[in-house]
Design an enzyme around this catalytic site. Structure first.
Site, PDB file in Angstrom:
ATOM      1  N   ASN A 109     -56.958  64.070  34.354  1.00 31.22           N
ATOM      2  CA  ASN A 109     -55.978  64.009  33.274  1.00 31.22           C
ATOM      3  C   ASN A 109     -55.456  62.594  32.999  1.00 31.22           C
ATOM      4  OD1 ASN A 109     -53.490  64.987  31.623  1.00 31.22           O
ATOM      5  ND2 ASN A 109     -52.599  63.970  33.404  1.00 31.22           N
TER       6      ASN A 109
ATOM      7  N   TYR B 211     -60.281  53.544  23.330  1.00 26.30           N
ATOM      8  CA  TYR B 211     -59.927  54.925  23.658  1.00 26.30           C
ATOM      9  C   TYR B 211     -61.028  55.886  23.221  1.00 26.30           C
ATOM     10  CZ  TYR B 211     -57.009  59.118  24.098  1.00 26.30           C
ATOM     11  OH  TYR B 211     -56.503  60.349  24.454  1.00 26.30           O
TER      12      TYR B 211
ATOM     13  N   LYS C 209     -63.253  58.149  25.956  1.00 23.60           N
ATOM     14  CA  LYS C 209     -63.236  59.614  25.899  1.00 23.60           C
ATOM     15  C   LYS C 209     -64.627  60.159  25.554  1.00 23.60           C
ATOM     16  CE  LYS C 209     -59.032  60.394  27.090  1.00 23.60           C
ATOM     17  NZ  LYS C 209     -58.741  61.081  28.378  1.00 23.60           N
TER      18      LYS C 209
ATOM     19  N   VAL D  30     -50.737  66.960  21.927  1.00 24.50           N
ATOM     20  CA  VAL D  30     -49.691  67.411  22.841  1.00 24.50           C
ATOM     21  C   VAL D  30     -48.509  66.448  22.780  1.00 24.50           C
ATOM     22  CG1 VAL D  30     -49.218  68.138  25.212  1.00 24.50           C
ATOM     23  CG2 VAL D  30     -51.551  68.283  24.297  1.00 24.50           C
TER      24      VAL D  30
ATOM     25  N   THR E  97     -46.393  64.361  24.266  1.00 22.16           N
ATOM     26  CA  THR E  97     -46.235  63.600  25.506  1.00 22.16           C
ATOM     27  C   THR E  97     -45.795  62.178  25.204  1.00 22.16           C
ATOM     28  OG1 THR E  97     -48.537  62.866  25.462  1.00 22.16           O
ATOM     29  CG2 THR E  97     -48.072  64.958  26.590  1.00 22.16           C
TER      30      THR E  97
END
Length: 251
Positions: free
Chosen positions: A88, A154, A158, A186, A188
């Site tokens: 994660n 990024y 990923k 999400v 966050t």
């Protein structure tokens, strides 16, 4: 009758989705080994018997290598019938056009987002007895499948996780399942970090501001429940790359 023993490793378990994953797993009586730079004192107080923690800078290859060379992981998974790994931890930095990227920031992102997850995956695959059911979850992103201006590092990191899962799924290991799983958008700290980026660095910033403004972000707790339910299901591993919003609807 003895119930099957399941244990889980969660990286970045001190905040956001990682903290929610650890909490939900512990609430299901699944022992958790949390790997992060700091400790989650709140969860440690609530689950003193079932939460283990290792303070590791997951972006430091020497530290991760030394930890993997110890017997900490082997001791944690010993005796388990099923072992889960949630890769994660990650970073969205550096954000912006390629000419503005700092070399150290690139190296940090690749180590944290790709190298360490692959190292942990290999270690989990090798740990324990061969009959032990092992399930590896890479927390992926829509950025792995769609290119975004300002997110070249990024997106690339990923996408690397996605392709790693595709290749591993071709290995002849029936006791190992893997999926690179996009969790949706999400709510966050990473999302807050994205919204604070200047438009010159991330042209799509307004899109993410609208998602927050319109209440379209999923809570870490809700997302964690969906991720764990899917990981524990028989459907997990049937496809190496998936989106939780799609598999949750099918379920």
């Amino acid at each position: 009758m003895t119930l099957p023993i399941t244990r889980a490793i969660v990286t970045g378990h001190t905040k956001g989705l990682g903290a929610a994953l650890a909490e939900q797993l512990l609430a299901r009586n699944i022992d958790v080994l949390g790997l992060s730079r700091s400790r989650n004192d709140t969860l440690a107080q609530r689950f003193p018997q079932t939460l283990q923690q290792a303070a590791l800078n997951l972006a430091d290859l020497q530290i991760v290598t030394r930890w993997l060379a110890s017997d900490a992981l082997t001791r944690f998974v010993d005796g388990a019938d099923s072992v889960l790994l949630f890769n994660n931890a990650g970073t969205v930095q550096p954000i912006g056009p390629i000419e503005g990227h700092d070399a150290a920031a690139i190296a940090n992102a690749v180590t944290l987002n790709v190298t360490t997850p692959l190292m942990l995956s290999s270690a989990v695959a090798a740990a324990g007895v061969s009959a032990c059911d092992r399930r590896i979850v890479h927390i992926s992103s829509g950025a792995a499948r769609n290119a975004y201006a300002g997110w070249s590092i990024y997106c690339a990191t990923k996408a690397a996780l996605d392709h790693h899962a595709r290749a591993v799924s071709l290995d002849a290991n029936r006791a190992l399942r893997i999926c690179s799983l996009a969790p949706g958008v999400v709510d966050t700290n990473m999302q807050a970090e994205i919204r604070s980026s200047g438009k010159e660095r991330f042209p799509l910033r307004e899109k993410f501001e609208d998602l927050k403004r319109n209440g379209q972000l999923v809570s870490p707790e809700q997302c964690a429940i969906q991720l764990i339910d899917f990981t524990l299901s028989e459907a997990f591993g049937q496809t190496p790359v998936a989106d939780i919003r799609e598999v949750a609807q099918r379920g």
